[in-house]
Design an enzyme around this catalytic site. Sequence first.
Site, PDB file in Angstrom:
ATOM      1  N   LYS A   1       6.866  21.250  -2.517  1.00  0.00           N
ATOM      2  CA  LYS A   1       5.317  20.544  -4.315  1.00  0.00           C
ATOM      3  C   LYS A   1       4.411  20.111  -3.287  1.00  0.00           C
ATOM      4  CE  LYS A   1       4.302  17.142  -6.524  1.00  0.00           C
ATOM      5  NZ  LYS A   1       3.283  18.082  -7.217  1.00  0.00           N
TER       6      LYS A   1
ATOM      7  N   GLU B   1       5.210   9.574   5.586  1.00  0.00           N
ATOM      8  CA  GLU B   1       3.671   8.936   5.837  1.00  0.00           C
ATOM      9  C   GLU B   1       2.691   8.809   5.097  1.00  0.00           C
ATOM     10  OE1 GLU B   1       0.237   9.386   6.900  1.00  0.00           O
ATOM     11  OE2 GLU B   1       0.017  11.497   7.567  1.00  0.00           O
TER      12      GLU B   1
ATOM     13  N   CYS C   1      -5.771   9.278   5.649  1.00  0.00           N
ATOM     14  CA  CYS C   1      -4.447   8.464   5.899  1.00  0.00           C
ATOM     15  C   CYS C   1      -4.762   7.996   7.343  1.00  0.00           C
ATOM     16  CB  CYS C   1      -2.958   8.931   5.566  1.00  0.00           C
ATOM     17  SG  CYS C   1      -2.879  10.248   6.794  1.00  0.00           S
TER      18      CYS C   1
ATOM     19  N   GLU D   1      -6.745   0.447   1.025  1.00  0.00           N
ATOM     20  CA  GLU D   1      -7.059   1.817   1.643  1.00  0.00           C
ATOM     21  C   GLU D   1      -8.079   2.322   0.648  1.00  0.00           C
ATOM     22  OE1 GLU D   1      -5.073   5.870   3.421  1.00  0.00           O
ATOM     23  OE2 GLU D   1      -4.303   4.871   2.041  1.00  0.00           O
TER      24      GLU D   1
END
Length: 479
Positions: A185, A259, A293, A390
């Site tokens: 997806k 991850e 990331c 983040e």
Amino acid sequence: MANEKFAYAPAPESRAIVDLAPSYGLFIDGEFADAADGTVFKTVSPSSEEVLAEVARAGEADVDRAVKAARKAFGSWGALPGAERGKYLFRIARILQERSRELAVLETLDNGKPIRETRDVDLPLVAAHFFYYAGWADKLAYAGYGPDPRPLGVAGQVIPWNFPLLMLAWKIAPALAAGNTVVLKPAETTPLSALFFADVCRQAGLPRGVVNILPGYGDAGAALVAHPDVDKVAFTGSTQVGRAIARTVAGTRKKVTLELGGKAANIVFDDAPVDQAVEGIVNGIFFNQGHVCCAGSRLLVQESVQEEVLDALRRRMSTLRVGDPLDKNTDVGAINSAEQLARITELAEAGEAEGAQRWAPACELPTSGYWFAPTLFTGVTQAHRIAREEIFGPVLSVLTFRTPAEAVEKANNTPYGLSAGIWTEKGSRILSMASKLRAGVVWANTFNKFDPTSPFGGYKESGYGREGGRHGLEAYLDV
């Protein structure tokens, strides 16, 4: 924003190479099909807000159909000799190279990142991943996981919007090499390159049902993860969603790799070559608009060289060109979505409110699309939200340190642990620091370097499992 002494003429890449259809279906069992309930969504170009295409939106019934197709295909695909599976992967890799210009332009249109990056980084790495794992397909007995490692079955894979095609390659290449079948997806803001990849699979003659692509929203991803006939779940994305996935699969027999987010420290010592370090800092946080990331979003600079490094960094930031991602001279493209822009803006405002000093170069942003100027915060403490959370955007927080021990303590003072960077002339210091940093990947005198042979993954809230290299095969083998 560029220095006027070196004004760049426009150098637009032509869109003509990409033939976009007005609408796209789900790719299930080798065919494009409408969603069971007929729902669709629009995908837009972040740099102009232009609607690129209408895409079928997968629901639970579609997930079930795709998993059934993958299960059926697994019988013959998993039983194929590795050398035969490898041929398909080699064929896919070559077709990706042949169509790399078309796919680079498509990725830039749908994602907003500069064409220079999709052309020179994303696409070469995508093909390299398929070439690399194609080579492993007939050598699994030598990977260190037993003399006859077996595939798991059906892999359900959910990928993010920051590197749509590269994340697809990281997921699909090892899964197929190991003999699994896949239901993937893509992210709802960037479905197009995955759908073009479905066409690449058909072009390569890949057997039906081996790869299934389901564009959709979070509900489709959740249904895929929870599906009882999925043997392996692989997810790249936010820590928040990763937690939900871990809860969903807890107590089942499914293998999982996650991850997730990061808040990497890029550590600059007083003996580092300043110009080289500045290039690394800029690459670390402004590459892909900071939508990375493992971005070096915290700069830890030794106190004695703080002024020198920051002066050079501000000069370099003043030459970054923000604008049309299809222009070959553009350094920083568009933010991927209105939602992401709102989050970056909110965190940047929080940084100011908490007392950090904000600086951005004079910068004329386009009037349509989603844009954010490259931004630097000084006077940041470890308590600030911009040092802890983040941001996933082109925003750098600068902290200082005096001793290597303090640098390690500050770098590790984060719930994340995906990557880190070290800048110094001393090899012994690189090795000493690298062994103490709790990060899955530590770069020395470089940053954001990727290679299919090298495993990538995190500690703590950055997730678990590794992708890439020999280690990346383990997640897709029954060992």
